[in-house]
Design a protein around this motif. Structure first.
Motif, mmCIF file in Angstrom:
data_model
loop_
_atom_site.group_PDB
_atom_site.id
_atom_site.type_symbol
_atom_site.label_atom_id
_atom_site.label_comp_id
_atom_site.label_asym_id
_atom_site.label_seq_id
_atom_site.Cartn_x
_atom_site.Cartn_y
_atom_site.Cartn_z
ATOM 1 N N THR A 211 0.756 -1.114 -0.032
ATOM 2 C CA THR A 211 0.022 -0.044 0.049
ATOM 3 C C THR A 211 0.839 1.299 -0.074
ATOM 4 O OG1 THR A 211 -1.753 -0.967 1.119
ATOM 5 C CG2 THR A 211 -1.739 1.472 1.279
ATOM 6 N N VAL A 212 0.769 2.048 -0.888
ATOM 7 C CA VAL A 212 1.529 3.216 -1.248
ATOM 8 C C VAL A 212 1.069 4.648 -0.323
ATOM 9 C CG1 VAL A 212 2.319 4.900 -2.925
ATOM 10 C CG2 VAL A 212 2.524 2.328 -3.558
ATOM 11 N N ARG A 213 2.074 5.093 0.311
ATOM 12 C CA ARG A 213 1.407 6.165 1.305
ATOM 13 C C ARG A 213 2.595 7.280 1.238
ATOM 14 N NH1 ARG A 213 0.980 1.271 4.435
ATOM 15 N NH2 ARG A 213 -1.126 0.817 5.066
ATOM 16 N N ASP A 214 3.378 7.328 0.299
ATOM 17 C CA ASP A 214 4.317 8.596 -0.067
ATOM 18 C C ASP A 214 4.713 8.474 -1.254
ATOM 19 O OD1 ASP A 214 6.746 6.811 0.229
ATOM 20 O OD2 ASP A 214 6.541 7.018 2.300
ATOM 21 N N ARG A 215 5.537 9.712 -1.519
ATOM 22 C CA ARG A 215 6.117 9.905 -3.051
ATOM 23 C C ARG A 215 7.097 8.959 -3.186
ATOM 24 N NH1 ARG A 215 6.158 15.375 -5.129
ATOM 25 N NH2 ARG A 215 8.345 15.014 -5.808
ATOM 26 N N ALA A 216 8.014 8.472 -2.266
ATOM 27 C CA ALA A 216 9.157 7.434 -2.589
ATOM 28 C C ALA A 216 8.415 5.937 -2.893
ATOM 29 C CB ALA A 216 9.758 7.437 -1.412
ATOM 30 N N ALA A 217 7.323 5.543 -2.072
ATOM 31 C CA ALA A 217 6.846 4.343 -2.457
ATOM 32 C C ALA A 217 6.290 4.578 -3.947
ATOM 33 C CB ALA A 217 5.767 4.005 -1.388
ATOM 34 N N ALA A 219 7.252 6.329 -6.367
ATOM 35 C CA ALA A 219 8.232 6.497 -7.497
ATOM 36 C C ALA A 219 8.604 5.076 -7.645
ATOM 37 C CB ALA A 219 9.017 7.262 -7.105
ATOM 38 N N HIS A 220 8.932 4.198 -6.689
ATOM 39 C CA HIS A 220 9.324 2.854 -6.572
ATOM 40 C C HIS A 220 8.357 1.951 -7.331
ATOM 41 C CE1 HIS A 220 11.993 -0.458 -5.347
ATOM 42 N NE2 HIS A 220 10.814 -1.106 -5.048
ATOM 43 N N SER A 221 7.197 2.115 -7.098
ATOM 44 C CA SER A 221 5.994 1.441 -7.453
ATOM 45 C C SER A 221 5.855 1.527 -9.198
ATOM 46 C CB SER A 221 4.733 1.693 -7.005
ATOM 47 O OG SER A 221 4.609 1.164 -5.600
ATOM 48 N N TYR A 222 5.977 2.923 -9.517
ATOM 49 C CA TYR A 222 5.993 2.918 -10.991
ATOM 50 C C TYR A 222 7.017 2.460 -11.743
ATOM 51 C CZ TYR A 222 1.565 5.558 -10.651
ATOM 52 O OH TYR A 222 0.286 5.848 -10.432
ATOM 53 N N ASN A 224 8.418 -0.361 -11.037
ATOM 54 C CA ASN A 224 8.552 -1.827 -11.033
ATOM 55 C C ASN A 224 7.246 -2.413 -11.410
ATOM 56 O OD1 ASN A 224 11.562 -2.601 -10.147
ATOM 57 N ND2 ASN A 224 10.845 -0.922 -8.805
ATOM 58 N N ALA A 225 6.154 -1.706 -11.424
ATOM 59 C CA ALA A 225 4.741 -2.428 -11.718
ATOM 60 C C ALA A 225 4.012 -1.409 -12.321
ATOM 61 C CB ALA A 225 4.221 -2.626 -10.391
ATOM 62 N N ASP A 226 2.855 -1.951 -12.674
ATOM 63 C CA ASP A 226 1.708 -0.963 -13.652
ATOM 64 C C ASP A 226 1.089 0.188 -12.964
ATOM 65 O OD1 ASP A 226 2.598 -2.627 -16.033
ATOM 66 O OD2 ASP A 226 2.065 -4.198 -14.650
ATOM 67 N N GLN A 227 0.531 -0.086 -11.773
ATOM 68 C CA GLN A 227 -0.228 0.807 -11.021
ATOM 69 C C GLN A 227 -0.199 0.876 -9.628
ATOM 70 O OE1 GLN A 227 -1.532 3.701 -10.561
ATOM 71 N NE2 GLN A 227 -2.332 3.777 -12.676
ATOM 72 N N ILE A 228 -0.526 1.860 -8.798
ATOM 73 C CA ILE A 228 -0.461 1.810 -7.283
ATOM 74 C C ILE A 228 -1.689 1.614 -6.712
ATOM 75 C CG2 ILE A 228 1.592 3.324 -7.102
ATOM 76 C CD1 ILE A 228 -0.249 5.377 -6.434
ATOM 77 N N THR A 229 -1.866 1.054 -5.541
ATOM 78 C CA THR A 229 -3.018 0.985 -4.486
ATOM 79 C C THR A 229 -2.641 2.119 -3.286
ATOM 80 O OG1 THR A 229 -3.475 -1.285 -4.973
ATOM 81 C CG2 THR A 229 -4.541 -0.268 -3.230
ATOM 82 N N PHE A 233 -2.779 10.246 0.717
ATOM 83 C CA PHE A 233 -2.465 11.257 -0.310
ATOM 84 C C PHE A 233 -3.155 11.317 -1.581
ATOM 85 C CE2 PHE A 233 0.246 7.925 -1.712
ATOM 86 C CZ PHE A 233 0.662 8.334 -2.833
ATOM 87 N N ASP A 234 -3.054 12.249 -2.237
ATOM 88 C CA ASP A 234 -3.497 12.457 -3.477
ATOM 89 C C ASP A 234 -2.451 12.137 -4.522
ATOM 90 O OD1 ASP A 234 -4.767 13.286 -5.977
ATOM 91 O OD2 ASP A 234 -5.935 14.948 -5.196
ATOM 92 N N PRO A 235 -2.516 10.826 -5.095
ATOM 93 C CA PRO A 235 -1.396 10.714 -6.037
ATOM 94 C C PRO A 235 -1.394 11.751 -7.405
ATOM 95 C CG PRO A 235 -3.031 9.058 -6.522
ATOM 96 C CD PRO A 235 -3.375 10.173 -5.140
ATOM 97 N N ARG A 236 -2.325 12.391 -7.796
ATOM 98 C CA ARG A 236 -2.385 13.297 -8.849
ATOM 99 C C ARG A 236 -1.508 14.294 -8.471
ATOM 100 N NH1 ARG A 236 -8.813 13.781 -8.794
ATOM 101 N NH2 ARG A 236 -8.411 14.133 -6.725
ATOM 102 N N GLU A 237 -1.419 14.789 -7.288
ATOM 103 C CA GLU A 237 -0.713 15.917 -6.933
ATOM 104 C C GLU A 237 0.853 15.796 -6.534
ATOM 105 O OE1 GLU A 237 -2.891 17.862 -4.199
ATOM 106 O OE2 GLU A 237 -4.629 18.206 -5.672
ATOM 107 N N SER A 238 1.302 14.432 -6.602
ATOM 108 C CA SER A 238 2.400 14.186 -5.714
ATOM 109 C C SER A 238 3.728 13.746 -6.521
ATOM 110 C CB SER A 238 2.194 12.955 -4.720
ATOM 111 O OG SER A 238 1.031 13.199 -3.795
#
Length: 247
Positions: A211-217, A219-222, A224-229, A233-238
């Motif tokens: 579960t992604v809760r910050d900018r670093a997580a 970036a790491h997810s994108y 190595n993977a296709d999308q985040i859960t 925070f609002d990922p559109r602004e981060s």
């Protein structure tokens, strides 16, 4: 391979688009309404109530979310529907209530929370609730027996493995689950990259992270993977990120 472009088209709000249980609580109709209005896909958890109705709830126990002692599976859906979540006006919703609220506006990813030896009828009840629903839905679970049951019932809905860990013994368990013919994985972002997931992506399998809760997580997810859960925070602004990964 099944076209799951809709699953990765926008970030997925973990237990709905809540505010970390300050005023809008997880797995409530308020959180799901907020997600749909923002255009986020919805991830949520299902348990099996005492009257064989799937309800949207994460924990086995009621204390953290409802402030009362008890086991969610020992209550009927009606009894759960009278319990306030976080002291708010929201009550524990059924899967049916979630579907009536969303009405196909955004994708829904349903995670079945199993109890080995106590899940008879659970998979069938979920599929029955979804029978007349026309919006995009995917099903997933940590529990291989539920994935096996869903596949055995002949569902054509996308099935996914919720997973973490990359040690050899963990990968062996993941591979056993994948033998049921799964369509995607929801993997813990902190265990990426790893060879098991990379091989699945090379075959064209879609990977979402939790579960992604910050900018670093994020970036790491994108990377190595296709999308985040995500939550909190609002990922559109981060983050500056590929527009193909976020609506």
């Amino acid at each position: 391979m099944t076209d799951l472009s809709w699953l990765t088209a926008q970030p997925i709000a973990h237990r709905g688009y809540h505010d970390m249980n300050r005023t809008v609580w997880e797995n409530t109709l308020s959180a799901f309404s907020r997600a749909a209005e923002a255009g986020f896909a919805i991830e949520c958890d299902l348990h099996y109530a005492a009257d064989s109705v799937p309800v949207v709830f994460h924990d086995d126990g009621l204390k953290r979310l409802c402030g009362v002692e008890g086991d969610v599976r020992e209550k009927t859906a009606g009894e759960l529907g009278m319990l306030a979540v976080g002291g708010t006006a929201d009550r524990v919703p059924t899967l049916g209530a979630l579907l009536r609220l969303v009405r196909g506006r955004v994708p829904i990813v349903l995670e079945l929370k199993g109890r080995e030896g106590d899940d008879e009828g659970f998979a069938a009840a979920v599929l029955e609730a979804l029978e007349d629903y026309s919006g995009p839905v995917a099903l997933m679970s940590f529990d291989p027996w539920l994935l096996k049951d869903l596949r055995a019932l002949g569902t054509t809905l996308p099935l996914g493995l919720t997973a973490e860990g990359a040690r050899p013994e963990q990968v062996a368990q993941h591979e056993k689950a994948m033998a049921f013919g799964l369509d995607f994985m929801s993997f813990y972002y902190g265990d990426l990259p790893n060879g098991f997931v990379e091989a699945a992506r090379a075959r064209g399998m879609k990977i979402i992270t939790w579960t992604v809760r910050d900018r670093a997580a994020m970036a790491h997810s994108y990377a190595n993977a296709d999308q985040i859960t995500f939550e909190g925070f609002d990922p559109r602004e981060s983050l500056d990120r590929p527009e193909s990964l976020i609506a």
